[in-house]
Design an enzyme around this catalytic site. Structure first.
Site, PDB file in Angstrom:
ATOM      1  N   ASP A  52       0.853  -1.194   0.000  1.00 42.08           N
ATOM      2  CA  ASP A  52       0.000   0.000   0.000  1.00 42.08           C
ATOM      3  C   ASP A  52       0.890   1.247   0.000  1.00 42.08           C
ATOM      4  O   ASP A  52       0.624   2.209   0.694  1.00 42.08           O
ATOM      5  CB  ASP A  52      -0.930  -0.030   1.226  1.00 42.08           C
ATOM      6  CG  ASP A  52      -2.028   1.026   1.149  1.00 42.08           C
ATOM      7  OD1 ASP A  52      -2.338   1.482   0.038  1.00 42.08           O
ATOM      8  OD2 ASP A  52      -2.573   1.414   2.209  1.00 42.08           O
ATOM      9  N   LYS A 108      -2.444   4.112  -6.534  1.00 44.58           N
ATOM     10  CA  LYS A 108      -2.974   5.448  -6.233  1.00 44.58           C
ATOM     11  C   LYS A 108      -3.333   6.140  -7.550  1.00 44.58           C
ATOM     12  O   LYS A 108      -2.517   6.155  -8.486  1.00 44.58           O
ATOM     13  CB  LYS A 108      -1.943   6.280  -5.462  1.00 44.58           C
ATOM     14  CG  LYS A 108      -1.329   5.558  -4.243  1.00 44.58           C
ATOM     15  CD  LYS A 108      -2.347   5.254  -3.162  1.00 44.58           C
ATOM     16  CE  LYS A 108      -1.724   4.429  -2.037  1.00 44.58           C
ATOM     17  NZ  LYS A 108      -2.684   4.029  -1.011  1.00 44.58           N
TER      18      LYS A 108
END
Length: 363
Positions: free
Chosen positions: A279, A308
């Protein structure tokens, strides 16, 4: 039936619309999406009657990234009378020959603050509506998980879309959202992203085998440990890679090794890793390529990672990154299964799962 209803995150209607337009065209179904900004849903208008059912059956729901749920719309009611909302719905559905007998009823709203104010009403309305539908023979007398689901989606008081989805090609969750509780001992809310990913990407009956105790995982960009927490909770051992500090509660388990190095340069010393999760806040193309390399080298068998999204051109960026990743694996003769989803707990990002089906030795 000419309309297909899709739920999505509020603010991502444009991406959902672009995606359904592409997928419908691939199936030679032609039409256009109706988009209302920040409404939390998209209605795809087909030109041909019956094409909505064709999409509800034939468009693989798992291939959709931005849609949380989809169903074929049989009827739209714009101003149901407040003293009797049931009769107009029953009378309209009874006249539609192609409407299937359903085994479940979900009375829902889009996921917006305004629409969610109707949820209390939806809950109260469900029992009398279900009894009435059963009385008319539009629903089976007992819930049946194999039969289609009847959806009534209220977008405003008195304004709803009524339709159905097929249980082998829809989201099993109410409103398309898994209901997860934030664990009090988790180090950060990001833990829910990985938990939701497990629910969405891995069939429950395979959890014992694919998320087994004693496995090793790697968490890139781990701090403070939200994603690591999910692996530790399942009795796995984890290499946590991050220059920041990990939560003491995780360090004390004895199940993690903390490596204060760059996630792009880390290599596990022992090649016994099953899971790589990531992440990291980094350019999506770079993260996708890194995950591809881990699988190609045989350093991990399954990967879950976030990409993202940029502020503009989000859908185009996603398509490009996924296409590049797939091509990289295909060029290197890696067999794989890939699924991407804009999860409920994701914001400006999407989550990808890849399972490597080739038996690649890491040595």
């Amino acid at each position: 039936m000419k309309q297909l209803m899709l739920y999505c995150r509020s603010g991502f209607e444009k991406e959902c619309a672009g995606e359904i337009q592409d997928k419908a065209t691939q199936l030679e179904v032609y039409g256009f999406p109706r988009v209302k900004r920040n409404s939390g849903y998209v209605v795809f208008e087909c030109y041909q009657d019956g094409d909505a059912d064709k999409l509800a059956r034939g468009l693989d729901f798992k291939s959709l990234i931005f849609a949380r749920q989809m169903f074929a719309v049989a009827a739209e009611f714009q101003s149901l009378p407040s003293d009797d909302r049931i009769s107009p719905i029953l009378n309209e559905l009874a006249d539609i020959e192609a409407f299937p007998r359903c085994g479940d009823l979900r009375i829902e709203t889009p996921d917006t603050n305004e629409a969610k104010e109707l949820l209390k009403f939806c809950r109260k309305f469900t029992v009398p509506m279900r009894q009435a539908l059963r009385g008319k023979g539009l629903m089976l007398n007992k819930d049946n998980a194999k039969k289609p689901v009847l959806h009534i989606c209220f977008v405003e008081p008195g304004h709803c879309y009524v339709g159905y989805s097929y249980t082998d090609n829809n989201s099993q969750f109410f409103m398309g959202i898994p209901r997860l509780k934030f664990p009090a001992d988790a180090p950060s809310r990001s833990t829910l992203k990985l938990e939701e990913a497990f629910h969405v990407f891995i069939p429950r009956e395979e959890w014992d085998e694919r998320l087994a105790p004693g496995m090793w995982g790697v968490d890139l960009g781990a701090c403070p440990g939200g994603w690591t927490y999910q692996l530790v909770k399942r009795s796995m051992f984890v290499h946590c890679v991050d220059n920041g500090m990990m939560a003491d509660s995780l360090m004390e388990t004895g199940q993690i090794k903390h490596h204060m190095v760059d996630g792009f340069k880390f290599e596990p010393d022992r090649k016994n890793v099953t899971w790589i999760v990531c992440d990291m806040v980094e350019k999506p193309a770079r993260v996708a390529h890194l995950m591809g390399q881990w699988l190609l080298k045989g350093w991990a068998k399954e990967a879950i990672f976030n990409l993202k999204l940029p502020m503009k051109g989000r859908y185009d960026e996603v398509l490009q990154d996924l296409e590049n990743l797939k091509q990289f694996l295909i060029d290197n003769k890696v067999k794989f299964k890939l699924q991407a989803k804009h999860l409920y707990h994701d914001r400006e990002e999407i989550t990808i799962h890849i399972q490597c089906l080739s038996n690649i030795s890491p040595y």
